[in-house]
Design an enzyme around this catalytic site. Structure first.
Site, mmCIF file in Angstrom:
data_model
loop_
_atom_site.group_PDB
_atom_site.id
_atom_site.type_symbol
_atom_site.label_atom_id
_atom_site.label_comp_id
_atom_site.label_asym_id
_atom_site.label_seq_id
_atom_site.Cartn_x
_atom_site.Cartn_y
_atom_site.Cartn_z
ATOM 1 N N ASN A 164 -3.276 -0.135 -1.495
ATOM 2 C CA ASN A 164 -1.929 0.701 -1.425
ATOM 3 C C ASN A 164 -1.717 0.710 -0.020
ATOM 4 O O ASN A 164 -2.960 1.307 0.577
ATOM 5 C CB ASN A 164 -2.182 1.857 -2.400
ATOM 6 C CG ASN A 164 -0.838 2.362 -2.531
ATOM 7 O OD1 ASN A 164 0.033 2.743 -2.578
ATOM 8 N ND2 ASN A 164 -1.001 4.216 -1.143
ATOM 9 N N TYR A 195 -0.073 9.626 4.893
ATOM 10 C CA TYR A 195 -0.360 10.329 4.454
ATOM 11 C C TYR A 195 -0.620 11.735 5.915
ATOM 12 O O TYR A 195 -1.637 10.888 6.407
ATOM 13 C CB TYR A 195 -1.124 10.800 3.333
ATOM 14 C CG TYR A 195 -0.917 9.638 2.685
ATOM 15 C CD1 TYR A 195 -0.776 9.645 1.672
ATOM 16 C CD2 TYR A 195 -2.035 8.228 2.512
ATOM 17 C CE1 TYR A 195 -0.231 9.233 0.470
ATOM 18 C CE2 TYR A 195 -1.397 7.581 1.051
ATOM 19 C CZ TYR A 195 -0.923 7.885 0.480
ATOM 20 O OH TYR A 195 -0.655 7.589 -1.054
ATOM 21 N N TRP A 231 -2.759 13.422 0.514
ATOM 22 C CA TRP A 231 -1.932 12.525 -0.481
ATOM 23 C C TRP A 231 -1.623 13.451 -1.460
ATOM 24 O O TRP A 231 -2.666 13.792 -2.140
ATOM 25 C CB TRP A 231 -2.384 11.515 -0.777
ATOM 26 C CG TRP A 231 -4.202 10.889 -1.008
ATOM 27 C CD1 TRP A 231 -5.024 12.053 -1.851
ATOM 28 C CD2 TRP A 231 -5.045 10.272 -1.083
ATOM 29 N NE1 TRP A 231 -6.315 12.106 -1.846
ATOM 30 C CE2 TRP A 231 -6.660 10.608 -1.347
ATOM 31 C CE3 TRP A 231 -5.220 9.164 -0.301
ATOM 32 C CZ2 TRP A 231 -7.704 9.792 -0.715
ATOM 33 C CZ3 TRP A 231 -6.469 8.442 0.353
ATOM 34 C CH2 TRP A 231 -7.707 8.784 -0.437
ATOM 35 N N GLU A 244 2.502 -2.854 -0.385
ATOM 36 C CA GLU A 244 3.553 -2.385 1.056
ATOM 37 C C GLU A 244 3.807 -3.485 1.406
ATOM 38 O O GLU A 244 4.264 -3.773 1.768
ATOM 39 C CB GLU A 244 3.707 -0.735 1.308
ATOM 40 C CG GLU A 244 3.543 0.658 0.723
ATOM 41 C CD GLU A 244 2.572 0.893 -0.470
ATOM 42 O OE1 GLU A 244 2.087 0.293 -0.693
ATOM 43 O OE2 GLU A 244 3.007 1.780 -1.515
ATOM 44 N N ASP A 265 6.016 21.389 8.621
ATOM 45 C CA ASP A 265 6.419 20.309 7.424
ATOM 46 C C ASP A 265 7.756 19.408 7.594
ATOM 47 O O ASP A 265 8.697 21.331 7.392
ATOM 48 C CB ASP A 265 5.320 19.623 5.954
ATOM 49 C CG ASP A 265 5.098 18.635 5.451
ATOM 50 O OD1 ASP A 265 5.819 17.543 6.063
ATOM 51 O OD2 ASP A 265 4.009 18.610 5.032
HETATM 52 C C1 LIG Z 1 5.995 11.072 8.536
HETATM 53 C C2 LIG Z 1 5.841 10.445 7.223
HETATM 54 C C3 LIG Z 1 4.637 12.017 7.214
HETATM 55 C C4 LIG Z 1 4.498 12.194 5.219
HETATM 56 N N1 LIG Z 1 3.348 13.070 4.782
HETATM 57 C C5 LIG Z 1 2.802 12.255 3.257
HETATM 58 C C6 LIG Z 1 1.230 13.991 3.364
HETATM 59 O O1 LIG Z 1 1.209 14.112 4.401
HETATM 60 N N2 LIG Z 1 1.394 13.157 2.265
HETATM 61 C C7 LIG Z 1 2.315 12.736 1.719
HETATM 62 O O2 LIG Z 1 1.375 12.302 0.429
HETATM 63 N N3 LIG Z 1 3.315 12.154 1.678
HETATM 64 C C8 LIG Z 1 3.662 12.404 2.106
HETATM 65 N N4 LIG Z 1 5.149 11.331 3.241
HETATM 66 C C9 LIG Z 1 5.554 10.424 1.765
HETATM 67 C C10 LIG Z 1 4.894 9.194 2.059
HETATM 68 O O3 LIG Z 1 4.625 8.273 2.770
HETATM 69 C C11 LIG Z 1 6.111 8.689 1.071
HETATM 70 O O4 LIG Z 1 6.488 9.254 0.009
HETATM 71 C C12 LIG Z 1 5.317 7.292 0.361
HETATM 72 O O5 LIG Z 1 5.609 6.854 -0.337
HETATM 73 C C13 LIG Z 1 3.551 8.236 -0.177
HETATM 74 O O6 LIG Z 1 2.801 6.453 -0.794
HETATM 75 P P1 LIG Z 1 2.689 5.893 -2.112
HETATM 76 O O7 LIG Z 1 3.621 5.969 -3.187
HETATM 77 O O8 LIG Z 1 2.026 4.521 -1.691
HETATM 78 O O9 LIG Z 1 1.776 7.224 -2.523
HETATM 79 C C14 LIG Z 1 5.427 11.135 4.592
HETATM 80 C C15 LIG Z 1 6.214 10.195 5.410
HETATM 81 C C16 LIG Z 1 6.841 10.491 6.045
HETATM 82 C C17 LIG Z 1 7.976 9.764 7.059
#
Ligand SMILES: Cc1cc2nc3c(=O)[nH]c(=O)nc-3n(C[C@H](O)[C@H](O)[C@H](O)COP(=O)(O)O)c2cc1C
Length: 497
Positions: free
Chosen positions: A169, A173, A187, A230, A279
């Site tokens: 994955n 985060y 996360w 991904e 945020d």
């Molecule tokens: C700039 C940016 C910062 C992010 N920060 C977080 C974060 O701190 N925690 C989180 O859970 N998702 C965050 N996200 C959203 C996740 O990256 C997004 O939901 C992603 O699909 C998560 O991957 P996963 O589906 O494999 O868990 C962020 C997205 C962006 C574009």
């Protein structure tokens, strides 16, 4: 041409296209960079490479901050064209005839070529720091907003493997820097990295890649189902596999072209207070316990470039990462809900607060069916409000949508209030993670839906439009404005006239 293969190639593309400015003046990554970037993003300005941000390592920011740069990142004329590539594969049918078979094979090959491949060495490991040598203070990590708890790494690709299946994955985060060798790992409860953490029996190895080619960076933020890697999406969108190298101290692979890699682990019940952090909701998110990430190795390219992003009150740079997801995932959403014509997640709605969706309406209650489908679909399930309009409405024209929401809605009949899971960071519900949801059915209604006869919309006849087109010069009114199609009119354009 293809998307840039590394962050350095990407910087070269941005420079060639006059989309990047180098800033050699000394700047402070503590707040000052945010203020510069906030002004730059809001004025549609360039990517910035700060060469003197109180660190030996340059800081790259605003690489994704406009639609043009997002398209350059994918080397595409439009984000819809990227979606088209995905749609092509998703809608593969059994081929008929030789020509279709050959085309089908090419598509299958493009999928097979998407699988990441491991190489023996890569620039990401030109410098290897372990033990006491590891120092996160070497990097120009930003403290973004005055109320932030400290410096946060904001644009990481966090790599884990499901301990049960070995499936990789990659998620984005944020990581609050706690000291030279520890960060928090933010996360959220709905995210796949956290699922891997919960499935681990004690310790979970983690690798964090910073400074990737733009498509791989984007892919870390893409909401793929848990069982899809991904990096495979990145390979598919790049048109060539992501090259990986094996980490030095953990059993994981990382993109060979990364500028910086942090290897390490998190452990069950080893938590720290994380936050506050300003945020993308436009508010500070509160202090909550999140796992501590212990860094066991820090590897880098010579002269590594550190990537960062500021999130805050929208619009910020992340708006275009979100828009890329909106466009690229439309074909996948339509696979499940085929009556959907288009959708728009307004940037001002921080993405999870509002979805506008247009549908081919066929039966009473169809709008409600689509609302429920979206509330059951991946990360869209966290959407707080959904507005449904008819197929001819341009979902990206908020004034046109507003017209139909106010004109077509009987609030008592067409507003659906329900409840369900909400975004981890949403501060508005009484309970965290769970609360009310709003559906607005702004479609035209039929008598079967309990209404009186629905009136026809006003529209000029094609005959008169053609007549006026042909006679416009005779009226002495200057250049002819385009004829207005009553049902497809853009109110914004009308008001501007
Ligand atoms: C700039 C940016 C910062 C992010 N920060 C977080 C974060 O701190 N925690 C989180 O859970 N998702 C965050 N996200 C959203 C996740 O990256 C997004 O939901 C992603 O699909 C998560 O991957 P996963 O589906 O494999 O868990 C962020 C997205 C962006 C574009």
């Amino acid at each position: 041409m293809a998307p840039a293969a590394s962050l350095r190639d990407w910087i070269a593309v941005l420079e060639r296209e006059n989309e990047l400015v180098r800033v050699d003046a000394e700047v402070d990554p503590h707040l000052e960079v945010t203020e510069i970037v906030d002004r730059t993003v809001r004025s549609g300005g360039p990517a910035l490479l700060f060469t003197n941000a109180k660190s030996r390592h340059p800081l790259l920011i605003n690489q994704f901050g406009t639609e043009r740069r997002m398209c350059l990142a994918f080397d595409t004329p439009s984000l819809d064209a990227v979606a088209g590539k995905l749609e092509d594969v998703l809608e593969m049918q059994p081929p008929q005839g030789l020509a279709e078979k050959v085309r089908g094979l090419r598509k299958l090959k493009s999928i097979a070529d998407s699988l990441p491949k491991t190489t023996r060495s890569g620039p990401a490991q030109e410098v290897v720091l372990t033990g006491e040598e590891i120092d996160l203070g070497l990097l120009p990590v930003q403290t973004c907003w005055p109320g932030d708890a400290g410096p946060f790494i904001t644009l990481p690709a966090v790599i884990t493997k499901d301990p049960r299946t070995g499936v990789r994955n990659v998620g984005m985060y944020r990581m609050q820097v706690l000291d030279e060798r520890r960060t928090a790992m933010h996360w959220q409860i709905h995210k796949d990295g956290r699922m891997d953490y919960l499935a681990a029996d004690g310790r979970l190895e983690v690798a964090v890649a910073l400074g990737l080619d733009p498509v791989t960076t984007y892919s870390a933020s893409a909401p793929l189902p848990k069982h899809i890697d991904e990096l495979m999406l990145a390979g598919f969108l790049k048109g060539e596999p992501v090259e990986l190298v094996r980490c030095k101290t953990v059993d994981l692979e990382v993109p060979a072209n990364a500028e910086v890699v942090l290897e390490g682990y998190v452990q069950k019940d080893d938590l720290t207070d994380e936050g506050p952090f300003g945020d993308h909701t436009g508010y500070y998110t509160g202090v909550e316990p999140f796992p501590v990430f212990h860094v066991t190795a820090m590897t880098m390219r010579e002269g590594a470039i550190y990537p960062s992003i500021v999130v805050g009150k929208p619009p910020q740079e992340d708006a275009w990462l979100g828009k890329a997801t909106e466009r690229i995932f439309l074909p996948a959403v339509k696979m499940t809900v085929p009556e959907i014509v288009d959708y728009d997640l307004p940037v001002a709605g921080a993405f999870h607060n509002c979805v506008i969706v247009s549908i081919r309406k066929r039966f009473p209650g169809h709008a409600q069916k689509v609302m429920h489908a979206l509330w059951g679909l991946g990360m869209l399930s966290l959407s707080k409000s959904i507005v449904v309009v008819d197929e001819h409405v341009n979902v990206h024209d908020y004034e046109e949508v507003f017209f139909y929401v106010t004109a077509n809605v009987d609030p008592k009949r067409d507003v659906l209030l329900t409840e369900g899971p909400l975004d981890h960071l949403d501060h508005s519900p009484t309970l965290q993670f769970y609360g009310g949801k709003l559906g607005i059915d702004a479609t035209a209604k039929g008598t079967q839906e309990g209404t009186r006869e629905w009136p026809p919309e006003i529209e000029m006849s094609d005959e008169i439009k053609a007549l006026v087109d042909s006679r416009w010069a005779e009226y002495g009114l200057g250049a002819a404005p385009a004829a207005v199609d009553g049902r497809h009119s853009s109110l914004r354009q009308l008001l501007r006239r």
